[in-house]
Design an enzyme around this catalytic site. Structure first.
Site, mmCIF file in Angstrom:
data_model
loop_
_atom_site.group_PDB
_atom_site.id
_atom_site.type_symbol
_atom_site.label_atom_id
_atom_site.label_comp_id
_atom_site.label_asym_id
_atom_site.label_seq_id
_atom_site.Cartn_x
_atom_site.Cartn_y
_atom_site.Cartn_z
ATOM 1 N N GLU A 45 16.363 -0.338 -17.881
ATOM 2 C CA GLU A 45 15.096 -0.876 -17.381
ATOM 3 C C GLU A 45 13.932 -0.155 -18.072
ATOM 4 O O GLU A 45 14.012 1.025 -18.363
ATOM 5 C CB GLU A 45 15.016 -0.665 -15.872
ATOM 6 C CG GLU A 45 13.738 -1.187 -15.228
ATOM 7 C CD GLU A 45 13.650 -0.885 -13.743
ATOM 8 O OE1 GLU A 45 13.014 -1.658 -13.029
ATOM 9 O OE2 GLU A 45 14.213 0.151 -13.307
ATOM 10 N N LYS A 117 13.095 -9.388 -12.733
ATOM 11 C CA LYS A 117 13.573 -8.630 -11.580
ATOM 12 C C LYS A 117 13.088 -9.264 -10.275
ATOM 13 O O LYS A 117 11.889 -9.514 -10.094
ATOM 14 C CB LYS A 117 13.068 -7.186 -11.701
ATOM 15 C CG LYS A 117 13.563 -6.239 -10.609
ATOM 16 C CD LYS A 117 13.042 -4.847 -10.904
ATOM 17 C CE LYS A 117 13.484 -3.825 -9.873
ATOM 18 N NZ LYS A 117 12.974 -2.476 -10.204
ATOM 19 N N CYS A 158 17.966 -2.620 -11.753
ATOM 20 C CA CYS A 158 17.681 -1.451 -10.917
ATOM 21 C C CYS A 158 17.788 -1.726 -9.411
ATOM 22 O O CYS A 158 18.880 -1.827 -8.868
ATOM 23 C CB CYS A 158 16.309 -0.877 -11.290
ATOM 24 S SG CYS A 158 16.076 0.852 -10.764
#
Length: 290
Positions: A45, A117, A158
């Site tokens: 990330e 995300k 993440c």
């Protein structure tokens, strides 16, 4: 018959504020991964820049179509003949917002999949750290399964790792490998990184490949590192430390359907309702005092 085995690599980084320096790190480590036999290379990330200040971030990020880092990574994938998965780049959007966006690039240098995300890390940690991703980044709304030559690759980033329903949906829609590139904080990583990734692998009968940021960064934050590759039984195939480097493991995708047959939790799942809690708790009489 399609070959189902390939070598996957995690490029572990310690991204800083200078985009060009971060690109150079990926170029160097991706070449090392290729030399180690990797056909699929994943970065963490925030590959292109890791900076706490919103102003500093927007000073260096650009829209996707003119982003020189993305163009450099496309050329890198083409030069090395690899599938290059950028765990995420910070990409400028309209209205002073950004996307935390993953890119999957094929060996011809073409972007074949993108993922923004979904889950934003908005939290106050016990050690005083406070994060509000939603103030800067626009959350994604679409889960993505990318097609690799060997099978389906489910894309996450993440904080998504804490949401099992996303991983189950990816597995149900063809993912046999789930990518979890991250910049986990040191505090939460020490407590939860390994067990969360292994749990997602076990629950879905999937391989999990997780390239991480690690160490003390230029903006003062500390990330956990320990890039991890896990098989569908929850066994750790390879693990990094804290320093930048490359983690390699062979992926045999035939293991995924085999383990899913042994523990068919994806097939056995059922929809269910949830009964409301009782509004008034039951009071038990104290017999001794009656």
């Amino acid at each position: 018959m399609t070959e189902r085995k390939f070598v996957a690599a995690c490029v572990q980084m310690r991204s800083g504020k200078t985009v060009s320096a971060n690109v150079d790190t990926v170029v160097r480590l991706a070449r090392e991964a290729k030399d180690g036999g990797a056909a699929y290379v994943q970065t963490p990330e925030m590959t292109n820049v890791l900076v706490r200040s919103r102003d500093e971030l927007f000073d260096v990020i650009l829209p996707e179509e003119v982003d020189p880092a993305l163009a450099a990574f496309q050329e890198l994938a083409r030069a090395l003949g690899i599938w290059l998965h950028l765990g995420s780049l910070a990409i400028r959007l309209e209205g002073e917002r950004a996307a935390n966006r993953a890119f999957v690039i094929d060996p011809d240098g073409d972007v074949t999949a993108r993922y923004d995300k979904i889950h934003m890390f908005d939290v106050d940690l016990p050690n005083g750290e406070s994060w509000r991703e939603s103030q800067t980044y626009r959350p994604g709304e679409q889960a993505v399964v990318a097609e690799l030559p060997w099978g389906g690759l489910g894309l996450t980033i993440c904080y998504d790792v804490r949401f099992p329903t996303l991983h189950r949906a990816l597995a149900e829609h063809g993912a046999e490998v789930i990518a979890s590139p991250a910049a986990f904080t040191k505090q939460t990583g020490e407590a939860h990184w390994n067990i969360l990734l292994r749990a997602r692998a076990i629950e879905t009968g999937s391989f999990v490949v997780a390239a991480a940021q690690g160490g003390k960064h230029e903006d003062g934050r500390e990330t956990f590192g320990h890039s991890l590759i896990v098989d569908p039984w929850g066994r750790v195939l390879a693990e990094g430390g804290e320093a930048p480097g490359v983690v390699l493991a062979e992926i045999d995708l035939d293991k995924s359907p085999d383990i899913r047959r042994k523990i068919p939790s994806l097939e056995n799942g059922r929809r269910f309702g949830v009964a409301p809690a009782q509004s008034t708790p039951t009071v038990l009489r104290d017999v001794a005092s009656s």
